[in-house]
Scaffold this active site. Structure first.
Site, short mmCIF file in Angstrom:
data_model
loop_
_atom_site.label_atom_id
_atom_site.label_comp_id
_atom_site.label_asym_id
_atom_site.label_seq_id
_atom_site.Cartn_x
_atom_site.Cartn_y
_atom_site.Cartn_z
N CYS A 118 0.84 -1.21 0.00
CA CYS A 118 0.00 0.00 0.00
C CYS A 118 0.88 1.26 0.00
CB CYS A 118 -0.99 -0.02 1.16
SG CYS A 118 -2.35 1.16 0.93
N HIS A 224 -3.60 -4.98 0.43
CA HIS A 224 -3.08 -5.38 1.73
C HIS A 224 -3.08 -6.90 1.87
CE1 HIS A 224 -2.57 -1.62 4.09
NE2 HIS A 224 -3.43 -1.13 3.20
N GLU A 226 -1.56 -8.72 3.87
CA GLU A 226 -1.56 -9.15 5.28
C GLU A 226 -2.97 -9.28 5.85
OE1 GLU A 226 -2.21 -4.83 5.90
OE2 GLU A 226 -1.14 -6.04 4.42
#
Length: 243
Positions: A118, A224, A226
């Site tokens: 990001c 993202h 994660e």
């Protein structure tokens, strides 16, 4: 084989624990270190250093680097005035910009594998001379898929460009990804190529334009990973670090 040591950037923010409230802390969401571990690496947190020239020594001790998400990059870094929707820089965010830019340059110089996430993608682009679109709704007439509301991740599809390293990792089929951003890459930085787009044409991944077999791993995504359950980008970073 020992697990590679992957540095993950952090930031300064007020936090509370025990009897302490609103105390300055060096933080990063736990999902980042979990992503590194899911990829097979060991995570080391890298708080901003007031001496950015220390970045080269730090990177020399790492096998790989993750530049984490966060607030808007200061527009002065890419030669623009601050727009009305851009988060005003703070002393802490300016220090983070300086530290992470120094880490990126050190990783590029030392050919240490790097994954940007990001803001990490945006900062990589700026580090290499690129610019950013400061507010996607101005470009798209809205950007609910990219950042639906404060504090909630969106979800949209991306597709990797055929023939890129990103495509080799993720394939070229459309992929649903978690997302939260109101800015994006505008002019591309030197030595980068676009490696994925969203369905509305926004740049969603960039990577090194060097296609030599021994080219260093330099890849960043606007979404993202994660926040999801797909470890392939982290696995690719760790595999590059092991080499």
């Amino acid at each position: 084989m020992s697990r590679p040591l992957i540095g993950v950037t952090t930031y300064v923010s007020p936090a509370s624990w025990g009897v302490w409230h609103d105390a300055p802390a060096e933080l990063v969401p736990r999902r980042y270190s979990a992503l590194v571990r899911a990829g097979g690496g060991l995570a080391a947190m890298l708080p901003p250093d007031e001496h950015p020239d220390a970045a080269a020594d730090v990177v020399a001790r790492l096998d790989g680097l993750v530049i984490a998400g966060g607030p808007d990059v200061a527009p002065a870094r890419y030669g623009e005035a601050e727009g009305p929707h851009t988060q005003p820089p703070t002393a802490d965010s300016l220090a983070r910009d300086a530290w992470e830019l120094a880490l990126i340059h050190a990783a590029v110089d030392q050919r240490v594998p790097l994954l940007g996430i990001c803001r990490g993608m945006q900062l990589l682009n700026v580090a290499l001379g690129g610019t950013l679109t400061q507010h996607l709704p101005d470009l798209l007439g809205g950007s609910e898929e990219h950042s639906p509301e404060l504090g909630r991740y969106g979800c949209h599809t991306v597709a990797a460009v055929e023939g890129t390293r990103t495509a080799a990792i993720l394939g070229t089929e459309k992929l649903d990804v978690p997302t939260y951003h109101h800015q994006s890459v505008a002019a591309l930085g030197q030595g980068l190529r676009v490696s994925a787009h969203s369905s509305d044409g926004i740049v969603e991944a960039v990577e090194s334009a060097d296609t030599a077999p021994d080219a260093p791993f330099l890849l960043a995504v606007q979404w993202h990973p994660e926040q999801g359950d797909d470890p392939r980008l982290a696995q690719a970073l760790v595999a590059a670090a092991q080499r």
